[in-house]
Design a protein around this motif. Structure first.
Motif, PDB file in Angstrom:
ATOM      1  N   TRP A  14     -19.008 -61.708 -55.731  1.00 43.86           N
ATOM      2  CA  TRP A  14     -17.294 -60.751 -55.421  1.00 43.86           C
ATOM      3  C   TRP A  14     -17.378 -61.578 -54.191  1.00 43.86           C
ATOM      4  O   TRP A  14     -15.288 -61.570 -54.117  1.00 43.86           O
ATOM      5  CB  TRP A  14     -17.378 -59.658 -55.584  1.00 43.86           C
ATOM      6  CG  TRP A  14     -17.826 -58.887 -56.862  1.00 43.86           C
ATOM      7  CD1 TRP A  14     -18.520 -58.939 -57.410  1.00 43.86           C
ATOM      8  CD2 TRP A  14     -17.257 -58.157 -57.375  1.00 43.86           C
ATOM      9  NE1 TRP A  14     -18.649 -58.261 -58.945  1.00 43.86           N
ATOM     10  CE2 TRP A  14     -17.807 -57.357 -58.245  1.00 43.86           C
ATOM     11  CE3 TRP A  14     -15.575 -58.300 -56.749  1.00 43.86           C
ATOM     12  CZ2 TRP A  14     -16.464 -57.250 -59.260  1.00 43.86           C
ATOM     13  CZ3 TRP A  14     -15.186 -57.314 -57.430  1.00 43.86           C
ATOM     14  CH2 TRP A  14     -15.348 -57.026 -59.306  1.00 43.86           C
ATOM     15  N   GLY A  15     -17.724 -62.582 -53.187  1.00 43.55           N
ATOM     16  CA  GLY A  15     -17.487 -63.639 -52.470  1.00 43.55           C
ATOM     17  C   GLY A  15     -17.002 -62.778 -51.094  1.00 43.55           C
ATOM     18  O   GLY A  15     -15.865 -63.291 -50.588  1.00 43.55           O
ATOM     19  N   LEU A  16     -16.883 -62.115 -51.205  1.00 48.94           N
ATOM     20  CA  LEU A  16     -17.277 -60.236 -50.284  1.00 48.94           C
ATOM     21  C   LEU A  16     -17.856 -61.488 -48.549  1.00 48.94           C
ATOM     22  O   LEU A  16     -18.750 -62.202 -49.245  1.00 48.94           O
ATOM     23  CB  LEU A  16     -18.020 -59.111 -49.664  1.00 48.94           C
ATOM     24  CG  LEU A  16     -18.306 -58.849 -50.735  1.00 48.94           C
ATOM     25  CD1 LEU A  16     -18.757 -57.545 -50.997  1.00 48.94           C
ATOM     26  CD2 LEU A  16     -16.176 -58.215 -51.349  1.00 48.94           C
ATOM     27  N   GLY A  17     -17.213 -61.523 -47.503  1.00 47.10           N
ATOM     28  CA  GLY A  17     -17.527 -62.224 -46.757  1.00 47.10           C
ATOM     29  C   GLY A  17     -17.648 -61.470 -45.002  1.00 47.10           C
ATOM     30  O   GLY A  17     -17.241 -60.062 -44.889  1.00 47.10           O
ATOM     31  N   TYR A  18     -17.528 -62.347 -44.135  1.00 48.40           N
ATOM     32  CA  TYR A  18     -17.218 -61.232 -42.794  1.00 48.40           C
ATOM     33  C   TYR A  18     -16.401 -61.863 -41.755  1.00 48.40           C
ATOM     34  O   TYR A  18     -16.015 -63.083 -41.593  1.00 48.40           O
ATOM     35  CB  TYR A  18     -19.157 -60.732 -42.275  1.00 48.40           C
ATOM     36  CG  TYR A  18     -19.104 -60.597 -40.993  1.00 48.40           C
ATOM     37  CD1 TYR A  18     -18.636 -58.722 -40.961  1.00 48.40           C
ATOM     38  CD2 TYR A  18     -19.656 -61.178 -39.844  1.00 48.40           C
ATOM     39  CE1 TYR A  18     -18.649 -58.699 -39.449  1.00 48.40           C
ATOM     40  CE2 TYR A  18     -19.709 -60.578 -38.010  1.00 48.40           C
ATOM     41  CZ  TYR A  18     -19.498 -59.451 -38.100  1.00 48.40           C
ATOM     42  OH  TYR A  18     -18.726 -58.958 -37.230  1.00 48.40           O
ATOM     43  N   ALA A  19     -15.983 -60.874 -41.061  1.00 48.37           N
ATOM     44  CA  ALA A  19     -15.158 -61.543 -39.512  1.00 48.37           C
ATOM     45  C   ALA A  19     -15.707 -61.620 -37.977  1.00 48.37           C
ATOM     46  O   ALA A  19     -16.067 -59.781 -38.467  1.00 48.37           O
ATOM     47  CB  ALA A  19     -13.469 -61.072 -40.210  1.00 48.37           C
ATOM     48  N   PRO A  20     -15.916 -61.954 -37.793  1.00 52.91           N
ATOM     49  CA  PRO A  20     -16.864 -61.923 -36.333  1.00 52.91           C
ATOM     50  C   PRO A  20     -15.709 -60.518 -35.190  1.00 52.91           C
ATOM     51  O   PRO A  20     -14.769 -60.841 -35.399  1.00 52.91           O
ATOM     52  CB  PRO A  20     -17.353 -62.515 -35.635  1.00 52.91           C
ATOM     53  CG  PRO A  20     -16.725 -63.690 -36.693  1.00 52.91           C
ATOM     54  CD  PRO A  20     -15.905 -63.409 -38.391  1.00 52.91           C
TER      55      PRO A  20
END
Length: 268
Positions: A14-20
């Protein structure tokens, strides 16, 4: 994601990601040669009143938002600690207009056409959970009430929409607002009722698609659902309350642009 039973392969798909939490995003983009003005225009950086430039998304799980051709045009971010807002979307940009976009529509178009109906839920996790369980004709507005443009989009792909929102008072209001908008665009509108204390995500997480199928199969016409709720609360007991009950039904009847549907509603 672990606490929500979403395995990493699904998150990757699903292309989930993380913004630090920190400001390392801006430095990383600089290394890649992406200009600051482009990031500002795309809504990934924001400029404070004092001129400081900061990342828009910090400490958030990110959901990519796609246009109908499958291109990423924005992000939705779920905060991972305490704080507000819980969900933050990209701002309006030259390529992203929140009220004209539906989450997951780029993948749901085919399944919607095949099923001849779309299922509208409230949030990113609801969409992800249902689609991962095989119920793929599902979309969500982006944290707002269903807009006229979104209703028109749905009408392009199927004649019927099933509203699958939570069952508390606020969500019921949102359900009927969405129902009226869909009726104005000539859609047939059915309402699926989830048990109190549950949402589509939690229900499918516990029991898979099999737990949701009977609820979708039992979905009733939006006016019928309104009548059920009014009857349960005693609104048809006595002439005075019955008059007020009709006042509650009239906006939905007026919203029906299909003359046959409106006649059926009036006779009902």
């Amino acid at each position: 994601l672990d606490t929500r039973d979403i395995p990493m392969p699904v998150a990757a798909e699903w292309g989930l990601g993380y913004a630090p939490e920190d400001r390392s995003f801006a430095a990383a983009m600089k290394e890649l040669g992406v200009e600051e003005r482009v990031l500002l225009e795309g809504g990934l950086l924001g400029q404070r009143d004092d001129g400081t430039v900061v990342p828009r998304f910090r400490g958030r799980l990110l959901f990519p938002i796609h246009d109908q051709r499958g291109r990423v045009i924005a992000f939705g971010g779920r905060i991972l600690r305490r704080g507000e807002p819980k969900y933050l979307n990209s701002p309006e940009t030259p390529i992203f207009h929140k009220g004209k976009t539906l989450y997951h529509l780029h993948l749901a178009k085919g399944p919607i056409r095949k099923a001849e109906e779309s299922i509208v839920v409230e949030g990113y996790f609801d969409v992800l959970r249902l689609a991962a369980a095989g119920i793929e004709n599902v979309v969500a507005p982006l944290g707002t009430a269903l807009t006229p443009d979104q209703a028109a989009l749905l009408k392009r792909f199927a004649p019927t929409v099933v509203l699958l929102y939570d069952s508390d008072a606020a969500d019921l209001k949102a359900t009927f607002r969405a129902g009226d908008e869909a009726l104005r665009h000539g859609l047939r509108v059915r309402v699926a009722t989830i048990p109190e204390g549950e949402d589509p995500d939690s229900l499918v997480r516990k029991g898979g698609a099999a737990a949701l199928r009977p609820i979708l199969d039992d979905a009733v016409d939006v006016v019928e659902r309104k009548i059920q709720l009014l009857a349960r609360s005693g609104w048809f007991d006595g002439v005075e309350r019955r008059r007020e009950a009709l006042d509650k039904l009239l906006p939905t009847i007026r919203a029906a642009s299909d003359p046959i549907a409106r006649e059926l509603y009036l006779s009902r």
